[in-house]
Design a protein around this motif. Structure first.
Motif, mmCIF file in Angstrom:
data_model
loop_
_atom_site.group_PDB
_atom_site.id
_atom_site.type_symbol
_atom_site.label_atom_id
_atom_site.label_comp_id
_atom_site.label_asym_id
_atom_site.label_seq_id
_atom_site.Cartn_x
_atom_site.Cartn_y
_atom_site.Cartn_z
ATOM 1 N N SER A 1 -7.999 5.125 -1.711
ATOM 2 C CA SER A 1 -7.615 3.729 -1.903
ATOM 3 C C SER A 1 -8.379 3.181 -3.101
ATOM 4 C CB SER A 1 -7.976 2.940 -0.657
ATOM 5 O OG SER A 1 -7.951 1.575 -0.934
ATOM 6 N N THR B 1 -7.702 5.093 2.846
ATOM 7 C CA THR B 1 -6.830 4.185 3.597
ATOM 8 C C THR B 1 -6.555 4.840 4.946
ATOM 9 O OG1 THR B 1 -5.758 3.411 1.587
ATOM 10 C CG2 THR B 1 -4.565 3.074 3.622
ATOM 11 N N THR C 1 0.840 -1.203 0.000
ATOM 12 C CA THR C 1 0.000 0.000 0.000
ATOM 13 C C THR C 1 0.868 1.244 0.000
ATOM 14 O OG1 THR C 1 -1.566 -1.240 1.357
ATOM 15 C CG2 THR C 1 -1.881 1.140 1.255
ATOM 16 N N THR D 1 -8.313 -0.431 4.675
ATOM 17 C CA THR D 1 -8.498 0.098 3.318
ATOM 18 C C THR D 1 -9.931 -0.126 2.890
ATOM 19 O OG1 THR D 1 -7.559 -1.984 2.541
ATOM 20 C CG2 THR D 1 -6.124 -0.089 2.464
#
Length: 375
Positions: free
Chosen positions: A190, A168, A127, A163
């Motif tokens: 996200s 996020t 991420t 998320t």
């Protein structure tokens, strides 16, 4: 192996790995770093079997190969030599020659084939995070995590990554049983479709320290973070940091955080910090005990030590509740105040022995709880 590198480039690489290499000599090779000369440059690798770091640096490779040498000794040598090119050559019996200008050093090495392998990592599933946001979360929680606490799990930070389609959210929690810090932040959009995903992991304090150091270097590229079943992966501009996750159940920290109460005192943060430093000079050494008294419009601090004497200080404060007398370890309060940035802080507690919730209006995602002590 024969490789030529700029002194500053090599020094940067060596500085980064100093915190990772094993200080206790359990296995001699763990106090070494692995230098591998490849077509694309020189790779510097360090591990203590829990945490690993790998980075690729610019180098002119004349002969590919690898060697492991003492991380500390090589760093001390490179730090002292003047700016310019440094040539590293591995010879018989794993000796390494370091040529820098008119200086030459020869240091003992160990075979690169004996160096523990770092896990292979894919880029998928990581991420992207805002570097400044992640750095702020670590700064606000790391101080509260345990140091060699008997309860092993408290020597780490609980990381929760949530998320959803819209955003996020990253939350970090640190506690040593005496104080607790919770910080969370939305880190941008996200692309995850469907139900929100929540990943929880406990990372060692040492790994969080190393992430903080790498983030403090700045840089253009945003870091990436990801978790597998037993591993945390952190990538930032050509650097890879991996850490084994801690196994166990983190305490239910939500239970400890007090609900909003009427007994809230607002005080200037810098004034309180300065007063605590002064008054704690005469507190008893180990407990750093300082007595706090809240009365209408005022807060008083008091400490005493039979060997030295006593100290008192009054501060103006916004408070209109009943008088309340309690005590704290001044060190714990100072640690909290040092990571806050706002002008005013609020302290709230129901009675002299209930947990004290400390907050600032500028950072709603940050809450800290400090347990009082009997005085």
């Amino acid at each position: 192996m024969k490789v030529k590198m700029g002194r500053d480039e090599l020094l940067t690489g060596l500085q980064r790995v100093q915190g990772v290499v094993e200080k206790r000599n359990t296995m001699p090779i763990l106090s070494n770093i692995l230098i591998e000369a490849k077509q694309e440059g020189a790779e510097i690798v360090a591990t203590d079997l829990e945490i690993g770091m790998r980075g690729l640096y610019k180098a002119s490779v004349q002969q590919a190969g690898g060697i492991t040498v003492s991380a500390r000794k090589l760093y001390e040598i490179v730090k002292e030599v003047p700016t310019g090119d440094i040539e590293l050559t591995s010879g018989d019996n794993h000796w390494t020659t370091i040529q820098a200008g008119k200086s030459q050093f020869k240091i003992v090495g160990l075979p690169s084939s004996d160096y523990p392998a770092l896990p292979t990592i894919e880029r998928e599933g990581l991420t992207p995070l805002a570097g400044a946001g992640l750095l702020e979360l670590i700064r606000k929680t790391l101080f509260a995590a345990g140091d060699n606490d008997a309860r092993y799990i408290l020597n780490g930070l609980l990381v929760t990554l949530i998320t959803s389609e819209k955003k996020t959210t990253l939350r970090l929690v640190g506690t040593d049983g005496h104080r607790l810090a919770v910080a969370e932040q939305d880190l941008g959009k996200s692309g995850v479709k469907g139900a929100p995903q929540e990943i929880k992991a406990i990372i060692p304090k040492k790994a969080a320290h190393e992430m903080r150091r790498l983030l403090e270097e700045g840089g253009d590229s945003e870091p990436l973070i990801g978790f597998t079943k037993n591993l945390m992966i952190f990538r930032k501009s050509g650097l890879l940091l991996t850490s084994r996750l801690m196994e166990g159940n983190y305490p239910n920290y939500q239970q400890v955080i007090p609900k909003e109460s009427n007994r809230k005192i607002m005080v200037n943060r810098l004034e309180l910090e300065s007063a605590l430093r002064r008054v704690s000079v005469l507190s008893k050494d180990k407990a750093n005990a300082v007595k706090l008294s809240f009365t209408a419009g005022r807060m008083s601090l008091f400490s005493s030590n039979p060997d030295y004497g006593e100290a008192t200080e009054d501060l103006p404060a916004q408070y209109d509740g009943e008088a309340l007398n309690t005590g704290f370890n001044a060190r714990y309060l100072l640690d909290v105040l040092s990571v806050m940035d706002g002008e005013k802080v609020s302290l709230q507690m129901d009675n002299p022995l209930s947990p004290c919730l400390i907050q600032e209006s500028e950072t709603p995602g940050f809450r800290c709880v400090v347990m009082p002590i009997k005085i």
